[in-house]
Design a protein around this motif. Sequence first.
Motif, short mmCIF file in Angstrom:
data_model
loop_
_atom_site.label_atom_id
_atom_site.label_comp_id
_atom_site.label_asym_id
_atom_site.label_seq_id
_atom_site.Cartn_x
_atom_site.Cartn_y
_atom_site.Cartn_z
N ASP A 155 0.86 -1.18 0.00
CA ASP A 155 0.00 0.00 0.00
C ASP A 155 0.89 1.23 0.00
N TRP A 156 0.28 2.41 -0.25
CA TRP A 156 1.04 3.66 -0.15
C TRP A 156 1.19 4.11 1.30
N ASP A 157 0.34 3.57 2.19
CA ASP A 157 0.30 3.97 3.59
C ASP A 157 0.85 2.85 4.47
N PRO A 158 2.02 3.04 5.09
CA PRO A 158 2.62 1.97 5.89
C PRO A 158 2.09 1.88 7.31
N VAL A 159 1.16 2.76 7.69
CA VAL A 159 0.76 2.85 9.10
C VAL A 159 0.19 1.54 9.63
N GLN A 165 9.61 0.81 12.03
CA GLN A 165 9.98 2.22 11.90
C GLN A 165 9.38 2.79 10.61
N VAL A 166 8.83 4.00 10.73
CA VAL A 166 8.15 4.64 9.61
C VAL A 166 8.64 6.08 9.48
N THR A 167 8.74 6.55 8.23
CA THR A 167 8.96 7.97 7.93
C THR A 167 7.62 8.61 7.63
N LEU A 168 7.30 9.70 8.33
CA LEU A 168 6.09 10.46 8.04
C LEU A 168 6.47 11.69 7.22
N ASP A 169 5.94 11.76 6.00
CA ASP A 169 6.21 12.87 5.08
C ASP A 169 4.96 13.73 5.00
N SER A 171 4.37 16.42 3.15
CA SER A 171 3.92 16.79 1.81
C SER A 171 3.07 15.66 1.23
N HIS A 172 3.47 14.43 1.50
CA HIS A 172 2.72 13.27 1.00
C HIS A 172 1.35 13.16 1.65
N THR A 173 1.23 13.54 2.93
CA THR A 173 -0.09 13.52 3.56
C THR A 173 -1.02 14.53 2.89
N ALA A 174 -0.46 15.63 2.41
CA ALA A 174 -1.29 16.61 1.70
C ALA A 174 -1.82 16.03 0.40
N VAL A 175 -0.95 15.35 -0.36
CA VAL A 175 -1.38 14.78 -1.64
C VAL A 175 -2.43 13.69 -1.43
N SER A 176 -2.24 12.86 -0.42
CA SER A 176 -3.16 11.74 -0.19
C SER A 176 -4.44 12.17 0.52
N GLY A 177 -4.47 13.41 1.04
CA GLY A 177 -5.64 13.86 1.79
C GLY A 177 -5.75 13.20 3.14
N SER A 178 -4.63 12.75 3.70
CA SER A 178 -4.62 12.05 4.98
C SER A 178 -4.66 13.03 6.14
N ASP A 179 -5.08 12.54 7.29
CA ASP A 179 -5.00 13.29 8.53
C ASP A 179 -3.63 13.01 9.13
N ALA A 180 -2.70 13.95 8.97
CA ALA A 180 -1.32 13.73 9.38
C ALA A 180 -1.21 13.51 10.89
N MET A 181 -1.99 14.25 11.66
CA MET A 181 -1.92 14.08 13.10
C MET A 181 -2.44 12.72 13.52
N GLU A 182 -3.50 12.26 12.89
CA GLU A 182 -4.02 10.92 13.19
C GLU A 182 -2.97 9.86 12.87
N LYS A 186 -1.34 7.27 15.57
CA LYS A 186 -1.38 5.82 15.34
C LYS A 186 0.02 5.21 15.35
N LEU A 187 0.96 5.91 14.77
CA LEU A 187 2.32 5.38 14.69
C LEU A 187 2.98 5.33 16.06
N GLY A 188 2.73 6.31 16.91
CA GLY A 188 3.36 6.31 18.23
C GLY A 188 4.87 6.26 18.12
N ASP A 189 5.47 5.32 18.83
CA ASP A 189 6.94 5.18 18.82
C ASP A 189 7.48 4.66 17.50
N ARG A 190 6.61 4.17 16.62
CA ARG A 190 7.07 3.69 15.32
C ARG A 190 7.45 4.84 14.40
N LEU A 191 7.03 6.06 14.74
CA LEU A 191 7.40 7.23 13.94
C LEU A 191 8.86 7.54 14.27
N ALA A 192 9.73 7.12 13.36
CA ALA A 192 11.17 7.21 13.62
C ALA A 192 11.85 8.33 12.84
#
Length: 271
Positions: A155-159, A165-169, A171-182, A186-192
């Motif tokens: 998928d495009w969304d690794p959450v 470990q995940v990279t949160l971008d 600019s990409h959340t803007a393109v996908s229309g995602s809720d970046a804060m959500e 959800k990622l918690g400590d996985r946001l590396a």
Amino acid sequence: MSNIRVPNAKVALSTASVYPERTPDAFELAARLGYDGVEIMVGQDPVSQDVDVLQRLSDHYEIPILAVHAPCLLVTQRVWGRDPWVKLRRARDAAERLGASTVVVHPPFRWQRDYAREFEAGLARMREETDIVFAVENMFPLRARGSEVVPYAPDWDPVDYDFPQVTLDLSHTAVSGSDAMEMAVKLGDRLAHLHLADGIGTTNKDEHLVPGRGTQPCAQILERLATTGYTGLIVLEINTRKAASRTERIDDLAEALAFARLNFAASAAAS
């Protein structure tokens, strides 16, 4: 008067942020503006592929290399060979030699069927062989005439997948229309790893605006990271290719750094 706690996270400049200038220019500007280090975007610039030259640049400008972005883009399909696992191993080896802590990697393209099938298990095996963090980056679907095409697998969304470990971008959340804060919650400590940029959500356009110039919750994300003890990297990955002059490009890079430092420090002071 409350004590001010200074977060440990470092603020780095992606070498992609100076394009169409080259990798050496990123080192120069990072040193001049006071960034903590750089993230190497391995691309078509030969310097970005050469570990020995990168080490010399790091030594000369006294700017550490904190992360390596593997060549995952369509335009870098032939960089470091066509085998995606070879690319990841070379990125890992480069990170180890350069003293970087993180390799940023995109999800596989759907047509990379064997790679996509083994992606999660293969990354898990690689993590057992090194201390380098492999941070899988969120991407975005493509939209046309009311339909949506996902060029990535699984998928495009690794959450919601089993990536430690995940990279949160942002600019990409803007393109996908995602809720970046959500996503961050959800990622918690996985946001590396954070790619700090902005966007207004233009269809299929990855804008990478200077943070604060779009609609993404850049300041709020920094506040959350500061108050939750984030120790990963904050990487400014912005688009300055339309800058009218080098002075304007430098101003954009300085503004982006000031935004990160101000919001991260202010958040820490308020916590």
